[in-house]
Design an enzyme around this catalytic site. Structure first.
Site, short mmCIF file in Angstrom:
data_model
loop_
_atom_site.label_atom_id
_atom_site.label_comp_id
_atom_site.label_asym_id
_atom_site.label_seq_id
_atom_site.Cartn_x
_atom_site.Cartn_y
_atom_site.Cartn_z
N ASP A 167 0.83 -1.21 0.00
CA ASP A 167 0.00 0.00 0.00
C ASP A 167 0.87 1.27 0.00
O ASP A 167 2.10 1.20 0.00
CB ASP A 167 -0.95 -0.07 1.21
CG ASP A 167 -2.30 0.58 0.96
OD1 ASP A 167 -2.40 1.45 0.08
OD2 ASP A 167 -3.25 0.21 1.67
N GLU A 200 -0.59 1.91 -5.28
CA GLU A 200 -0.18 3.32 -5.21
C GLU A 200 -1.32 4.22 -5.67
O GLU A 200 -1.19 5.45 -5.61
CB GLU A 200 1.09 3.49 -6.06
CG GLU A 200 1.79 4.81 -5.99
CD GLU A 200 1.32 5.77 -7.07
OE1 GLU A 200 1.73 6.94 -7.02
OE2 GLU A 200 0.55 5.36 -7.98
N TRP A 201 -2.42 3.61 -6.12
CA TRP A 201 -3.67 4.29 -6.50
C TRP A 201 -3.55 5.18 -7.74
O TRP A 201 -4.43 6.00 -8.00
CB TRP A 201 -4.20 5.17 -5.34
CG TRP A 201 -4.10 4.58 -3.98
CD1 TRP A 201 -4.50 3.33 -3.58
CD2 TRP A 201 -3.58 5.21 -2.79
NE1 TRP A 201 -4.27 3.16 -2.24
CE2 TRP A 201 -3.71 4.29 -1.73
CE3 TRP A 201 -3.04 6.47 -2.53
CZ2 TRP A 201 -3.30 4.58 -0.43
CZ3 TRP A 201 -2.64 6.76 -1.23
CH2 TRP A 201 -2.76 5.82 -0.20
N GLY A 202 -2.43 5.09 -8.49
CA GLY A 202 -2.25 6.00 -9.63
C GLY A 202 -2.11 7.44 -9.18
O GLY A 202 -2.45 8.36 -9.90
N ASP A 225 -9.77 3.93 -3.60
CA ASP A 225 -10.52 2.77 -3.12
C ASP A 225 -11.94 2.71 -3.67
O ASP A 225 -12.66 3.71 -3.69
CB ASP A 225 -10.60 2.78 -1.59
CG ASP A 225 -9.25 2.50 -0.95
OD1 ASP A 225 -8.26 2.39 -1.67
OD2 ASP A 225 -9.23 2.39 0.29
C1 GLA Z 1 -5.83 1.60 1.39
C2 GLA Z 1 -5.96 0.61 0.24
C3 GLA Z 1 -7.15 -0.29 0.49
C4 GLA Z 1 -6.96 -1.05 1.81
C5 GLA Z 1 -6.76 -0.05 2.94
C6 GLA Z 1 -6.36 -0.73 4.23
O1 GLA Z 1 -6.91 2.47 1.45
O2 GLA Z 1 -6.09 1.29 -0.98
O3 GLA Z 1 -7.31 -1.21 -0.58
O4 GLA Z 1 -5.85 -1.90 1.69
O5 GLA Z 1 -5.72 0.89 2.62
O6 GLA Z 1 -6.15 0.18 5.27
#
Ligand code: GLA
Length: 533
Positions: A167, A200-202, A225
């Site tokens: 993450d 890394e969510w982009g 998310d």
């Molecule tokens: C981030 C990630 C999620 C999850 C949470 C856990 O938000 O993007 O997919 O793993 O952390 O805290």
């Protein structure tokens, strides 16, 4: 694939500069062009607890074992689901005196190794989570891997971990490529094959994670998310569907885990979710508690026709064929030459959505078979592909050309001296593709046997990553086409498309030659298919 999994190597590259000059560049050492750990050749399938439990107390050993049991007893393992993965909050908020992460004894009284052993005893694989920061994301989280990469990787490997989600929280502003590369190297050093999921969510860049992720991880999150509602889910699909060029075997776009079964969407919306993830070659990580879900959820998750679209070994993510007013057509080329097509209605009223076999690159035939992968109905069409699609619904078809089609790989053909068989752009069929010299007259030539004389459709699968057409004259048995066939840019070298034309072939041996008519040479050529019209 090379015999080496993780080696660095010296790279000598001939770089063609924009001005048309060439330069020979030697750098050393460079990582291999793809994360060559041999893993995730198709998108990973499995389970992760986050979407259903977050850090609640019901995320514990009993739950994880229960999911593994259901994978086996309810046929999910047989359908391809393999990884049983833990998310945040499995560890205590402090490391021990040796500096190691400690499993939370309330959740995991027997530790993680025994849980991994249990999962393995079911013939499944086991995954874990941490963050490329000083602490994981949740406030009830635990110390992250930043600065502890090798110790944590070693611990995970000693437990039998097969998959790591890494993450991005609390990253202290350290460059993302640096942080994720450090863990890649640490995983490599353990010697254990571990699927590496970059979360890394982009978020940072340019360059964005999809531009640097291929040599670093097996998959990367392209979005923030997901939540269990329509707006969130379709937003992830919209962000992810424009990134097709970056996905391929061993390196996937990840629009986040599935919400199917969690109760916040209708069955129609969940079918859209599953259909779009499958056609986009996304990882299929179940995010609902299978001990509690209804039968509809199993029916969706176990639709093997839809899973086959996701797991197709060619590994080409769908591209958007058309999109207008929330009516979206996605098309995906499959390994056997079929197409998957999703007619997806993002609006709040029923609508007719249509496309054609030709728009999917399947033209040149008089008849096509459409299999509806949800209703299982089969029908034929002369080329039009259209359906009435309910609000928030998706009709997913597998489209096949009627008649017979034979494939002839370009790498098995003959070609101009100087042509190389390359594999550096994913999505090719067979062992590679033909990359001819950039010159007028460059050619690829196939020898094709036909039982009977008659009309045939020639289908060339190609990629042209430039914005300039690379036209070719197509000659069948020495008779060239009247005009050069156009092979326009496909948007990227990893985006493949087909061009087709109809010719007369004779019984016996036929020679088909495609010859470049401009100085760019031929496009990259993957294969020729010869189809009865
Ligand atoms: C981030 C990630 C999620 C999850 C949470 C856990 O938000 O993007 O997919 O793993 O952390 O805290």
């Amino acid at each position: 694939m090379s015999g080496r999994w993780w080696g660095t190597r010296f790279v000598t590259a001939v770089v063609v500069l924009a001005a048309g000059l060439t330069a020979v560049v030697t750098s050393s050492p460079e990582p291999a062009v793809a994360l060559d750990n041999g893993l995730a050749r198709t998108p990973p399938m499995g389970f992760n607890n986050w979407n259903t439990t977050h850090c609640r107390a019901d995320f514990n050993e009993a739950m994880v074992k229960g999911i593994a049991d259901i994978f086996v007893s309810r046929g999910l393992k047989d359908a391809g689901y393999q990884y049983v993965n833990l998310d945040d909050c499995w560890a205590l908020p402090q490391r021990n005196s040796q500096g190691n992460l400690v499993p939370d004894p309330a959740r995991f009284p027997n530790g993680i190794k025994s849980l991994a052993d249990y999962v393995h005893s079911k013939g499944l694989k086991f995954g874990i989570y941490t963050s490329a920061g000083t602490k994981t994301c949740n406030t009830a989280g635990f110390p992250g891997g930043l600065g502890h990469e090798q110790d944590d990787a070693n611990l995970f490997a000693s437990w039998g971990v097969d998959y790591l989600k890494y993450d991005n929280c609390n990253n202290q502003g350290v460059d993302a490529q640096k942080r994720y590369t450090a863990m890649r190297d640490a995983l490599r050093n353990t010697g254990r094959p571990i699927v590496y999921s970059i979360c890394e969510w982009g978020r940072t860049g340019p360059p964005r994670v999809w531009e640097w992720g291929k040599p670093v991880g097996n998959l990367w999150r392209t979005t923030g998310d997901i939540s269990d509602n329509w707006t969130s889910m379709i937003g992830k699909a919209q962000a992810n569907r424009v990134l097709a060029q970056y996905a391929g075997p061993g390196h996937w776009n990840d629009p986040d885990m599935l919400e199917v079964g969690n109760g916040g969407m209708t069955p129609t919306e969940y079918r859209t979710h599953f259909s779009l993830w499958a056609i986009m070659s996304a990882p299929l990580l179940i995010g609902s508690d299978l001990r509690k879900v209804n039968e509809d959820t199993f029916t969706i998750l176990k639709n093997t026709d839809v899973i086959a679209i996701d797991q197709d070994k060619l590994g080409r993510q769908a591209t958007v064929i058309s999109s207008s007013g929330g009516l979206v057509v996605y098309g995906k080329v499959l390994a056997n030459g079929d197409r998957a097509v999703a007619l997806s209605n993002e609006t709040t009223s029923t609508a007719t959505i249509g496309t054609t076999a030709a728009a999917l690159g399947l033209g040149g035939s008089s008849s096509y078979t459409l299999k509806d992968l949800w209703s299982k109905a089969i029908r034929t069409t002369t080329g039009s592909i259209s359906a009435s699609v309910p609000a928030h619904g998706t009709v997913l078809y597998r489209v096949s050309r009627a008649g017979t089609t034979t494939r002839h790989e370009a790498e098995a053909a003959t070609f101009t001296t100087g042509t190389t068989v390359d594999k550096d752009h994913s999505g090719f069929s067979g062992l590679g593709f033909a990359n001819t010299p950039n010159a007028v007259g460059s050619y690829v030539q196939w020898t094709v046997e036909r039982a009977e004389a008659g009309r045939a459709t020639l289908v060339f699968d190609y990629a042209n990553g430039t914005s300039t057409d690379r036209p070719m004259t197509i000659a069948a048995n020495g008779t060239p086409s009247a005009t050069a066939k156009s092979f326009p840019g496909t948007g990227a070298w990893s985006l493949w498309r087909t061009a087709h034309l109809t010719v007369d072939l004779k019984a016996g041996t036929n020679v088909i030659r495609a010859t470049a008519t401009n100085s760019g040479g031929a496009p990259n050529l993957d294969y020729l298919e010869v189809a009865t019209p």
